[in-house]
Design a protein around this motif. Structure first.
Motif, PDB file in Angstrom:
ATOM      1  N   SER A  29       0.866  -1.174   0.000  1.00 32.96           N
ATOM      2  CA  SER A  29       0.000   0.000   0.000  1.00 32.96           C
ATOM      3  C   SER A  29       0.904   1.225   0.000  1.00 32.96           C
ATOM      4  O   SER A  29       1.764   1.377   0.878  1.00 32.96           O
ATOM      5  CB  SER A  29      -0.885   0.010   1.248  1.00 32.96           C
ATOM      6  OG  SER A  29      -1.739  -1.120   1.265  1.00 32.96           O
ATOM      7  N   LYS A  30       0.748   2.088  -0.993  1.00 31.98           N
ATOM      8  CA  LYS A  30       1.649   3.229  -1.115  1.00 31.98           C
ATOM      9  C   LYS A  30       1.375   4.256  -0.024  1.00 31.98           C
ATOM     10  O   LYS A  30       0.245   4.462   0.408  1.00 31.98           O
ATOM     11  CB  LYS A  30       1.504   3.862  -2.500  1.00 31.98           C
ATOM     12  CG  LYS A  30       1.967   2.939  -3.624  1.00 31.98           C
ATOM     13  CD  LYS A  30       1.893   3.629  -4.978  1.00 31.98           C
ATOM     14  CE  LYS A  30       2.404   2.693  -6.078  1.00 31.98           C
ATOM     15  NZ  LYS A  30       2.347   3.328  -7.410  1.00 31.98           N
ATOM     16  N   GLY A  31       2.460   4.905   0.386  1.00 30.29           N
ATOM     17  CA  GLY A  31       2.366   5.873   1.468  1.00 30.29           C
ATOM     18  C   GLY A  31       2.602   5.218   2.809  1.00 30.29           C
ATOM     19  O   GLY A  31       2.364   4.023   2.986  1.00 30.29           O
ATOM     20  N   VAL A  32       3.074   6.024   3.776  1.00 25.43           N
ATOM     21  CA  VAL A  32       3.390   5.500   5.109  1.00 25.43           C
ATOM     22  C   VAL A  32       2.709   6.384   6.159  1.00 25.43           C
ATOM     23  O   VAL A  32       3.273   7.383   6.613  1.00 25.43           O
ATOM     24  CB  VAL A  32       4.914   5.462   5.355  1.00 25.43           C
ATOM     25  CG1 VAL A  32       5.232   4.796   6.685  1.00 25.43           C
ATOM     26  CG2 VAL A  32       5.622   4.727   4.213  1.00 25.43           C
ATOM     27  N   PRO A  33       1.486   6.018   6.555  1.00 27.60           N
ATOM     28  CA  PRO A  33       0.781   6.799   7.578  1.00 27.60           C
ATOM     29  C   PRO A  33       1.517   6.757   8.919  1.00 27.60           C
ATOM     30  O   PRO A  33       2.284   5.838   9.199  1.00 27.60           O
ATOM     31  CB  PRO A  33      -0.577   6.088   7.685  1.00 27.60           C
ATOM     32  CG  PRO A  33      -0.702   5.269   6.447  1.00 27.60           C
ATOM     33  CD  PRO A  33       0.696   4.897   6.061  1.00 27.60           C
ATOM     34  N   GLU A  34       1.272   7.759   9.741  1.00 30.61           N
ATOM     35  CA  GLU A  34       1.839   7.766  11.084  1.00 30.61           C
ATOM     36  C   GLU A  34       1.280   6.581  11.864  1.00 30.61           C
ATOM     37  O   GLU A  34       0.123   6.203  11.704  1.00 30.61           O
ATOM     38  CB  GLU A  34       1.489   9.073  11.804  1.00 30.61           C
ATOM     39  CG  GLU A  34       2.167  10.307  11.224  1.00 30.61           C
ATOM     40  CD  GLU A  34       3.660  10.309  11.484  1.00 30.61           C
ATOM     41  OE1 GLU A  34       4.088   9.710  12.496  1.00 30.61           O
ATOM     42  OE2 GLU A  34       4.400  10.900  10.676  1.00 30.61           O
TER      43      GLU A  34
END
Length: 353
Positions: free
Chosen positions: A293-298
């Protein structure tokens, strides 16, 4: 037969180390005349009618600096002949072969010998160690041929022997070594002159499965240290996908497709490649970067995983973690996340990559 060779990011970012264009190798009477008669594009029927063999047919290949380029195919596909053409161990019937911007086919014998001695390393299926020489003497032999002093060549040979994990066996003779150890000596010998280009023709196929796996691990370890440009031949697709940055699949002297292991399995360019790769588990070739899943949430994560790792190599690690992992790009930067469900989906074929 057209050759499918995508313009990958890897290709665009790396300089070309070795390139061949329109290379043919025809065995039989008057091959040049035969090729000219058919306007440089003979068909299979033309070969049959003239009783000549097209071992390599109109091959176009680019090998990039620092990559492991695997040429694979079944017995008789032309893979070994192509590599012998690339190294000019056999003379091509037609075509162009450039190494570091120089045309190998136009070199004199003296120039070619100098290039082979100083810039090319070769390892073959049969170890070809000299039985009357020790491990140290076998490893140092290429430098002896070059006229390097005894102290210098033995120092360099000792370094390579240690690199391949044979320190302490310098005074052994080949008959005192196992098959895997003998192959390590062959690898040390091929690396002692610090070649810019390394040819390996089915180097592990004579070894039993456990030693073969061990040698593949050793090969990958060496490449992580040395960053050589490598042309590697195999008929084993499992070996190819484990080692290769890119793979050329050959059939009847033709290159069917050149691509990454992942793309060969997911996007075969010809029916032959599709059939050739049909039974390869997708989890062995699909990379985490392809399903993340693209992106790295906090938030909290179980750890970091290299995006170039295959799903099969990480599924147990993912399954044992309660949290997802961050996925890293080539520069070590977090670019996405992955959890066990995404990996298991690929393992069981529940979703497509």
């Amino acid at each position: 037969m057209g050759q499918f060779q995508p313009n990958s990011e890897v290709a665009m970012e790396r300089s070309v180390k070795l390139e061949c264009r329109g290379v043919w190798k025809i065995f039989g009477a008057h091959p040049e005349t035969f090729l000219k008669k058919h306007n440089g594009a003979p068909t299979s029927k033309d070969f049959e009618a003239s009783h000549v063999v097209g071992a390599v047919r109109d091959a176009n290949v680019q090998v990039f600096q620092g990559e492991i380029f695997v040429i694979m195919g079944l017995s008789g596909s032309g893979k070994s002949t192509l590599v012998r053409c690339l190294s000019r161990l056999v003379e091509s019937t037609a075509g162009e072969i450039n190494f570091e911007g120089r045309d190998l086919l136009k070199m004199s014998n003296a120039e070619l010998i100098d290039v082979r001695r100083k810039k090319m390393g070769m390892v073959f299926q049969h170890f070809a160690l000299l039985p009357h020489l020790t491990v140290l003497q076998n490893a140092a032999f290429p430098l002896e041929v070059q006229g390097v002093s005894q102290n210098e060549r033995e120092d360099r040979a000792r370094q390579m022997i240690e690199t391949v994990g044979l320190k302490g066996r310098e005074d052994h003779y080949p008959r005192q070594l196992s098959g895997g150890q003998q192959q390590r000596v062959g690898i040390a010998r091929s690396l002692v002159a610090d070649p810019d280009l390394w040819f390996l023709d089915e180097p592990f196929s004579a070894l039993d499965p456990l030693i073969r796996r061990e040698m593949q691990d050793e090969f990958l370890r060496l490449q992580s240290m040395l960053h050589k440009t490598i042309v590697f031949i195999t008929h084993d697709f499992d070996e190819a996908i484990r080692l290769a940055d890119r793979i050329a699949v050959m059939k009847d002297g033709c290159i069917e497709q050149i691509d990454t292991p992942e793309n060969l399995v997911l996007n075969p360019a010809t029916p032959y490649v599709e059939e050739f790769t049909r039974h390869i588990p997708r989890a062995k070739v699909i990379k985490l970067s392809s399903i993340m899943s693209k992106g790295v949430p906090e938030g909290e994560y179980a750890g970091d995983l290299d995006g170039h790792l295959a799903v099969a190599d990480t599924v147990h690690q993912l399954d044992e973690a309660d949290l997802p992992f961050r996925v890293l790009d080539e520069d070590g930067k977090p670019v996405g996340t992955i959890d066990a469900r995404a990996a298991v989906d690929i393992m069981i074929g529940r979703t497509a990559a």
